[in-house]
Structures are given as structure tokens and as C-alpha cells.
Scaffold this motif. Structure first.
Motif, short mmCIF file in Angstrom:
data_model
loop_
_atom_site.label_atom_id
_atom_site.label_comp_id
_atom_site.label_asym_id
_atom_site.label_seq_id
_atom_site.Cartn_x
_atom_site.Cartn_y
_atom_site.Cartn_z
N THR A 260 0.88 -1.16 0.00
CA THR A 260 0.00 0.00 0.00
C THR A 260 0.92 1.21 0.00
N GLY A 261 0.39 2.34 -0.32
CA GLY A 261 1.24 3.54 -0.30
C GLY A 261 1.59 3.99 -1.69
N GLU A 262 2.81 4.49 -1.85
CA GLU A 262 3.22 5.14 -3.09
C GLU A 262 3.27 4.18 -4.29
N CYS A 263 3.85 3.01 -4.12
CA CYS A 263 3.97 2.06 -5.23
C CYS A 263 3.08 0.85 -4.98
N ASP A 264 3.00 -0.01 -6.00
CA ASP A 264 2.13 -1.19 -5.90
C ASP A 264 2.88 -2.45 -5.47
N ALA A 265 4.19 -2.49 -5.74
CA ALA A 265 4.99 -3.67 -5.36
C ALA A 265 6.43 -3.24 -5.12
N ILE A 266 7.09 -3.97 -4.24
CA ILE A 266 8.52 -3.79 -3.99
C ILE A 266 9.20 -5.12 -4.19
N LEU A 267 10.30 -5.11 -4.94
CA LEU A 267 11.06 -6.32 -5.22
C LEU A 267 12.48 -6.16 -4.71
N ARG A 268 13.04 -7.25 -4.21
CA ARG A 268 14.49 -7.31 -3.94
C ARG A 268 15.06 -8.16 -5.05
N VAL A 269 15.96 -7.57 -5.82
CA VAL A 269 16.52 -8.22 -7.00
C VAL A 269 18.02 -8.37 -6.81
N VAL A 270 18.55 -9.54 -7.15
CA VAL A 270 19.99 -9.81 -7.05
C VAL A 270 20.52 -10.15 -8.43
N THR A 271 21.59 -9.46 -8.84
CA THR A 271 22.24 -9.71 -10.13
C THR A 271 23.74 -9.56 -9.98
N THR A 272 24.45 -9.75 -11.08
CA THR A 272 25.90 -9.65 -11.04
C THR A 272 26.38 -8.21 -10.90
N ASP A 273 25.74 -7.30 -11.62
CA ASP A 273 26.18 -5.90 -11.60
C ASP A 273 25.07 -5.00 -12.13
N LEU A 274 25.33 -3.71 -12.18
CA LEU A 274 24.31 -2.75 -12.58
C LEU A 274 23.87 -2.95 -14.03
N HIS A 275 24.80 -3.32 -14.90
CA HIS A 275 24.42 -3.56 -16.29
C HIS A 275 23.46 -4.76 -16.39
N ALA A 276 23.75 -5.81 -15.65
CA ALA A 276 22.87 -6.99 -15.66
C ALA A 276 21.49 -6.63 -15.13
N TYR A 277 21.44 -5.78 -14.10
CA TYR A 277 20.13 -5.35 -13.60
C TYR A 277 19.40 -4.55 -14.67
N TRP A 278 20.09 -3.63 -15.30
CA TRP A 278 19.46 -2.81 -16.35
C TRP A 278 18.88 -3.71 -17.43
N ARG A 279 19.60 -4.75 -17.84
CA ARG A 279 19.09 -5.69 -18.85
C ARG A 279 17.85 -6.41 -18.32
N PHE A 280 17.90 -6.85 -17.07
CA PHE A 280 16.75 -7.52 -16.47
C PHE A 280 15.54 -6.59 -16.46
N GLN A 281 15.74 -5.36 -16.04
CA GLN A 281 14.63 -4.40 -15.98
C GLN A 281 14.05 -4.13 -17.36
N SER A 282 14.91 -3.89 -18.34
CA SER A 282 14.39 -3.54 -19.66
C SER A 282 13.88 -4.74 -20.44
N ASP A 283 14.53 -5.89 -20.30
CA ASP A 283 14.13 -7.06 -21.08
C ASP A 283 12.99 -7.87 -20.46
N TYR A 284 12.84 -7.79 -19.16
CA TYR A 284 11.84 -8.61 -18.50
C TYR A 284 10.81 -7.80 -17.70
N LEU A 285 11.29 -7.05 -16.74
CA LEU A 285 10.38 -6.37 -15.83
C LEU A 285 9.47 -5.38 -16.55
N MET A 286 10.02 -4.55 -17.40
CA MET A 286 9.23 -3.53 -18.10
C MET A 286 8.35 -4.13 -19.19
N ARG A 287 8.56 -5.38 -19.52
CA ARG A 287 7.74 -6.03 -20.54
C ARG A 287 6.54 -6.77 -19.96
N ILE A 288 6.41 -6.75 -18.64
CA ILE A 288 5.22 -7.32 -18.03
C ILE A 288 4.07 -6.37 -18.36
#
Length: 155
Positions: free
Chosen positions: A103-131
Motif C-alpha cells: 500500500t502507499g506510493e507504489c504497488d509492489a517492492i522487489l528485492r533483485v539480485v544480479t551480477t552488476d548494474l548492467h545486468a540489472y538494467w538488462r533484467f529491468q528492460s528485457d523482463y520487468l518492463m515487458r510485463i
């Protein structure tokens, strides 16, 4: 429904949270029981579902998984279909270690673990934002871990 536990059961749970690999004899000594009653209590705690499972907690940076981020997600709508579709999809991503609907400002909070910032960026753009239900995402990158625990605060 919460279970009513006696002080011995609580001591058993505290010890097992600290070291799930300890032998029954070590556990019995730590909680002041003989091995047989201690084992019976542990089995009962397992049968009741109070002890959910035993796991090994891995050291993520030693495995090359050096980045943990917290991702705030906003949905396009907050209806049950949107929420269920998001939950079903996000459960499939091994990078998502935890996901909470909020509840509150956002609808969901995720804890995500990856190798580095570039890998997270790929995960966000290739998977998360495509939901389809995801409208936007904002990511918080922690600078330092001050406390991380797997032990529940048993009274």
C-alpha cells in the motif's frame, strides 16, 4: 493463525534459525533437553508447518552476484487480474528474491539480485518492463548492507 509455543519450543526455533545443520544432540544440549524429547518437538514443529524448510544461505558476492537492488513497481491498474498476472510472471524470475504487494506510493517492492548494474538494467528492460501490467519502475541501489538477517524475532 499463530501457534502458541512454550519457552522450550522457542529456544529450539532460535537455535535452528542460527544453525539449521546442528545435530539433534547439539540442539538438545543447547535447549536443555535429552535427545529423544528434543527430536519429538522438532518433528512436531515441522509437522505443524512452523519449521517450513531447511536451507543453505549462500554468499551472493562470492558467487559473482554482487548487486542487490530494491525495485518499486507501479501497475497500470490495481485490479485483481493485473495483480495476479504480475505475481504469476515475477515468480518465474530467479533474480527476484522477494516480492511484496504494498500500500502507499507504489504497488509492489522487489528485492533483485544480479551480477552488476548492467545486468540489472538488462533484467529491468528485457523482463520487468515487458510485463503488461507494469506502468513504471524505480530502482534504489543500496550503498552498504548494515543488517541482513533470516532469523524471525521470536518473543
Amino acid at each position: 493463525m499463530s501457534e502458541v509455543l512454550d519457552p522450550v519450543d522457542r529456544r529450539i526455533l532460535r537455535e535452528l534459525q542460527r544453525n539449521g545443520r546442528m545435530s539433534n544432540v547439539e540442539l538438545a544440549n543447547a535447549v536443555g533437553l535429552s535427545p529423544s524429547p528434543c527430536l519429538r518437538r522438532v518433528k512436531l514443529l515441522e509437522e505443524k508447518g512452523i519449521i517450513d524448510r531447511y536451507i543453505a544461505v549462500l554468499n551472493a558476492p562470492r558467487l559473482g552476484l554482487g548487486l542487490t537492488v530494491f525495485t518499486r513497481v507501479w501497475f497500470k491498474t490495481q485490479d485483481a487480474e493485473t495483480t495476479n498476472q504480475f505475481a504469476e510472471t515475477v515468480r518465474k524470475f530467479p533474480e527476484v528474491m522477494e516480492c511484496y504487494l504494498t500500500t502507499g506510493e507504489c504497488d509492489a517492492i522487489l528485492r533483485v539480485v544480479t551480477t552488476d548494474l548492467h545486468a540489472y538494467w538488462r533484467f529491468q528492460s528485457d523482463y520487468l518492463m515487458r510485463i503488461p501490467s507494469v506502468q513504471s519502475v524505480k530502482t534504489d541501489v543500496p550503498m552498504e548492507t548494515i543488517k541482513r538477517s533470516h532469523e524471525l524475532p521470536l518473543p
